[in-house]
Design a protein around this motif. Structure first.
Motif, PDB file in Angstrom:
ATOM      1  N   ASP A  79      17.221  -4.444 -49.357  1.00  0.00           N
ATOM      2  CA  ASP A  79      17.986  -3.494 -48.546  1.00  0.00           C
ATOM      3  C   ASP A  79      17.415  -2.082 -48.637  1.00  0.00           C
ATOM      4  O   ASP A  79      17.492  -1.315 -47.670  1.00  0.00           O
ATOM      5  N   ASP A  80      16.820  -1.736 -49.768  1.00  0.00           N
ATOM      6  CA  ASP A  80      16.155  -0.438 -49.906  1.00  0.00           C
ATOM      7  C   ASP A  80      14.854  -0.403 -49.097  1.00  0.00           C
ATOM      8  O   ASP A  80      14.483   0.640 -48.574  1.00  0.00           O
ATOM      9  N   ARG A  81      14.186  -1.530 -49.031  1.00  0.00           N
ATOM     10  CA  ARG A  81      12.848  -1.569 -48.435  1.00  0.00           C
ATOM     11  C   ARG A  81      12.835  -1.679 -46.912  1.00  0.00           C
ATOM     12  O   ARG A  81      11.903  -1.192 -46.279  1.00  0.00           O
ATOM     13  N   TRP A  82      13.813  -2.354 -46.306  1.00  0.00           N
ATOM     14  CA  TRP A  82      13.755  -2.570 -44.849  1.00  0.00           C
ATOM     15  C   TRP A  82      13.627  -1.269 -44.061  1.00  0.00           C
ATOM     16  O   TRP A  82      12.741  -1.175 -43.196  1.00  0.00           O
ATOM     17  N   PRO A  83      14.452  -0.246 -44.297  1.00  0.00           N
ATOM     18  CA  PRO A  83      14.297   0.998 -43.531  1.00  0.00           C
ATOM     19  C   PRO A  83      12.927   1.657 -43.746  1.00  0.00           C
ATOM     20  O   PRO A  83      12.335   2.211 -42.820  1.00  0.00           O
ATOM     21  N   TRP A  84      12.449   1.599 -44.968  1.00  0.00           N
ATOM     22  CA  TRP A  84      11.139   2.158 -45.311  1.00  0.00           C
ATOM     23  C   TRP A  84      10.037   1.446 -44.526  1.00  0.00           C
ATOM     24  O   TRP A  84       9.178   2.092 -43.920  1.00  0.00           O
ATOM     25  N   VAL A 132      -3.081   2.432 -43.790  1.00  0.00           N
ATOM     26  CA  VAL A 132      -1.865   2.737 -44.528  1.00  0.00           C
ATOM     27  C   VAL A 132      -1.962   2.073 -45.901  1.00  0.00           C
ATOM     28  O   VAL A 132      -2.262   0.881 -45.994  1.00  0.00           O
ATOM     29  N   ALA A 133      -1.714   2.841 -46.947  1.00  0.00           N
ATOM     30  CA  ALA A 133      -1.598   2.282 -48.291  1.00  0.00           C
ATOM     31  C   ALA A 133      -0.131   1.930 -48.492  1.00  0.00           C
ATOM     32  O   ALA A 133       0.728   2.801 -48.466  1.00  0.00           O
ATOM     33  N   CYS A 134       0.158   0.649 -48.651  1.00  0.00           N
ATOM     34  CA  CYS A 134       1.543   0.180 -48.746  1.00  0.00           C
ATOM     35  C   CYS A 134       1.567  -1.068 -49.615  1.00  0.00           C
ATOM     36  O   CYS A 134       0.718  -1.945 -49.462  1.00  0.00           O
ATOM     37  N   SER A 135       2.557  -1.181 -50.477  1.00  0.00           N
ATOM     38  CA  SER A 135       2.624  -2.334 -51.378  1.00  0.00           C
ATOM     39  C   SER A 135       2.732  -3.648 -50.611  1.00  0.00           C
ATOM     40  O   SER A 135       2.037  -4.598 -50.937  1.00  0.00           O
ATOM     41  N   ALA A 136       3.617  -3.734 -49.620  1.00  0.00           N
ATOM     42  CA  ALA A 136       3.776  -4.941 -48.797  1.00  0.00           C
ATOM     43  C   ALA A 136       3.734  -6.207 -49.661  1.00  0.00           C
ATOM     44  O   ALA A 136       3.017  -7.161 -49.357  1.00  0.00           O
ATOM     45  N   LEU A 137       4.531  -6.227 -50.713  1.00  0.00           N
ATOM     46  CA  LEU A 137       4.432  -7.273 -51.726  1.00  0.00           C
ATOM     47  C   LEU A 137       4.820  -8.666 -51.243  1.00  0.00           C
ATOM     48  O   LEU A 137       4.276  -9.654 -51.714  1.00  0.00           O
ATOM     49  N   ARG A 138       5.762  -8.735 -50.336  1.00  0.00           N
ATOM     50  CA  ARG A 138       6.244 -10.041 -49.885  1.00  0.00           C
ATOM     51  C   ARG A 138       5.853 -10.266 -48.432  1.00  0.00           C
ATOM     52  O   ARG A 138       5.696  -9.322 -47.661  1.00  0.00           O
ATOM     53  N   ALA A 196     -13.276   7.187 -40.245  1.00  0.00           N
ATOM     54  CA  ALA A 196     -12.737   8.324 -39.483  1.00  0.00           C
ATOM     55  C   ALA A 196     -11.452   7.930 -38.752  1.00  0.00           C
ATOM     56  O   ALA A 196     -11.258   8.253 -37.584  1.00  0.00           O
ATOM     57  N   TRP A 197     -10.576   7.228 -39.476  1.00  0.00           N
ATOM     58  CA  TRP A 197      -9.280   6.803 -38.945  1.00  0.00           C
ATOM     59  C   TRP A 197      -8.172   7.594 -39.632  1.00  0.00           C
ATOM     60  O   TRP A 197      -8.304   7.953 -40.809  1.00  0.00           O
ATOM     61  N   PRO A 198      -7.052   7.826 -38.944  1.00  0.00           N
ATOM     62  CA  PRO A 198      -5.909   8.463 -39.601  1.00  0.00           C
ATOM     63  C   PRO A 198      -5.403   7.601 -40.760  1.00  0.00           C
ATOM     64  O   PRO A 198      -5.443   6.362 -40.695  1.00  0.00           O
ATOM     65  N   TYR A 199      -4.937   8.274 -41.796  1.00  0.00           N
ATOM     66  CA  TYR A 199      -4.450   7.615 -43.009  1.00  0.00           C
ATOM     67  C   TYR A 199      -3.017   8.052 -43.291  1.00  0.00           C
ATOM     68  O   TYR A 199      -2.669   9.219 -43.094  1.00  0.00           O
ATOM     69  N   ALA A 200      -2.207   7.117 -43.755  1.00  0.00           N
ATOM     70  CA  ALA A 200      -0.853   7.443 -44.211  1.00  0.00           C
ATOM     71  C   ALA A 200      -0.615   6.775 -45.559  1.00  0.00           C
ATOM     72  O   ALA A 200      -1.024   5.631 -45.790  1.00  0.00           O
ATOM     73  N   GLU A 201       0.079   7.502 -46.424  1.00  0.00           N
ATOM     74  CA  GLU A 201       0.491   6.978 -47.719  1.00  0.00           C
ATOM     75  C   GLU A 201       1.875   6.375 -47.548  1.00  0.00           C
ATOM     76  O   GLU A 201       2.822   7.090 -47.221  1.00  0.00           O
ATOM     77  N   GLY A 202       1.982   5.068 -47.752  1.00  0.00           N
ATOM     78  CA  GLY A 202       3.258   4.381 -47.578  1.00  0.00           C
ATOM     79  C   GLY A 202       4.383   4.985 -48.396  1.00  0.00           C
ATOM     80  O   GLY A 202       5.528   5.030 -47.945  1.00  0.00           O
ATOM     81  N   ASP A 203       4.064   5.462 -49.593  1.00  0.00           N
ATOM     82  CA  ASP A 203       5.095   6.054 -50.448  1.00  0.00           C
ATOM     83  C   ASP A 203       5.758   7.263 -49.791  1.00  0.00           C
ATOM     84  O   ASP A 203       6.914   7.566 -50.072  1.00  0.00           O
ATOM     85  N   ASP A 204       5.021   7.953 -48.913  1.00  0.00           N
ATOM     86  CA  ASP A 204       5.576   9.139 -48.259  1.00  0.00           C
ATOM     87  C   ASP A 204       6.695   8.806 -47.278  1.00  0.00           C
ATOM     88  O   ASP A 204       7.438   9.698 -46.864  1.00  0.00           O
ATOM     89  N   HIS A 229       3.218  10.561 -60.781  1.00  0.00           N
ATOM     90  CA  HIS A 229       3.648   9.540 -59.831  1.00  0.00           C
ATOM     91  C   HIS A 229       5.049   9.098 -60.218  1.00  0.00           C
ATOM     92  O   HIS A 229       5.342   8.919 -61.387  1.00  0.00           O
ATOM     93  N   PHE A 230       5.898   8.933 -59.210  1.00  0.00           N
ATOM     94  CA  PHE A 230       7.311   8.618 -59.485  1.00  0.00           C
ATOM     95  C   PHE A 230       7.526   7.201 -60.003  1.00  0.00           C
ATOM     96  O   PHE A 230       8.554   6.901 -60.573  1.00  0.00           O
ATOM     97  N   MET A 231       6.568   6.313 -59.810  1.00  0.00           N
ATOM     98  CA  MET A 231       6.714   4.910 -60.211  1.00  0.00           C
ATOM     99  C   MET A 231       6.378   4.767 -61.696  1.00  0.00           C
ATOM    100  O   MET A 231       5.223   4.930 -62.087  1.00  0.00           O
ATOM    101  N   PRO A 232       7.363   4.479 -62.536  1.00  0.00           N
ATOM    102  CA  PRO A 232       7.073   4.343 -63.965  1.00  0.00           C
ATOM    103  C   PRO A 232       6.419   2.992 -64.284  1.00  0.00           C
ATOM    104  O   PRO A 232       6.639   1.997 -63.580  1.00  0.00           O
ATOM    105  N   PRO A 233       5.616   2.948 -65.334  1.00  0.00           N
ATOM    106  CA  PRO A 233       4.968   1.701 -65.730  1.00  0.00           C
ATOM    107  C   PRO A 233       5.954   0.560 -65.976  1.00  0.00           C
ATOM    108  O   PRO A 233       5.606  -0.610 -65.804  1.00  0.00           O
ATOM    109  N   SER A 234       7.177   0.878 -66.325  1.00  0.00           N
ATOM    110  CA  SER A 234       8.170  -0.162 -66.624  1.00  0.00           C
ATOM    111  C   SER A 234       8.500  -1.037 -65.417  1.00  0.00           C
ATOM    112  O   SER A 234       9.014  -2.149 -65.578  1.00  0.00           O
TER     113      SER A 234
END
Length: 161
Positions: A47-52, A72-78, A20-28, A114-119
């Motif tokens: 440079d694209d990711r820092w503001p996001w 929050v669902a977020c890639s946070a890859l690095r 019962a916690w608030p949820y956010a989609e990182g892609d949004d 989904h905007f993210m293509p498999p490529s």
């Protein structure tokens, strides 16, 4: 956290519902330029990711300021990306959904609208830096059922309502 298609959104929604916690989609939080780049098959740069990431940080801090725990669902890859998120007010835990590229590739092929293509999946695996031992988080196997993963996250991070 994890690569696209690993199940972050599905698991995050289950966690938010169970806790019962608030949820956010990182892609949004992505600006339109980022979405267009990815939709056109161009990987994002730092440079694209820092503001996001800062926008997600601000949302986390605002929610913490209002007394809320959040998901929050977020890639946070690095690690550097996770460091930006860790600067948010409150304690930030990470649940790293890890999965073999073949499994994730199959899942991405089944997604609709989904905007993210498999490529771009290979570029995400190339950028991926799994959680390090000193990071506050756990790794869970994305091949398991979403409800099982959510249970593992709740137990592993000792989360409660």
């Amino acid at each position: 956290m994890g690569v696209s298609g690993v199940g972050k959104t599905t698991v995050a929604k289950r966690l938010a519902q169970r806790l019962a916690w608030p949820y956010a989609e990182g892609d949004d939080f992505h600006p339109e330029e980022n979405v267009e780049k990815m939709a056109n098959g161009t990987p994002l740069t730092d440079d694209d990711r820092w503001p996001w990431l800062r926008l997600i940080n601000e949302w986390l801090s605002a929610q913490a300021g209002d007394g809320w725990n959040t998901i929050v669902a977020c890639s946070a890859l690095r690690r550097a990306y996770r460091d930006v998120l860790r600067e948010a007010d409150g304690r930030v835990h990470f649940a790293y959904l890890s999965g073999q590229q073949e499994l994730v590739d199959e899942r991405i092929g089944l997604r609709d609208a989904h905007f993210m293509p498999p490529s771009l999946l290979s570029s995400q695996y190339e950028a991926l830096e799994p959680l390090e031992p000193d990071e506050d988080g756990i790794e869970v196997d994305a091949a398991r059922a979403p409800d099982e993963i959510a249970g593992d996250v709740i137990e592993g991070l000792q989360l409660s309502r």
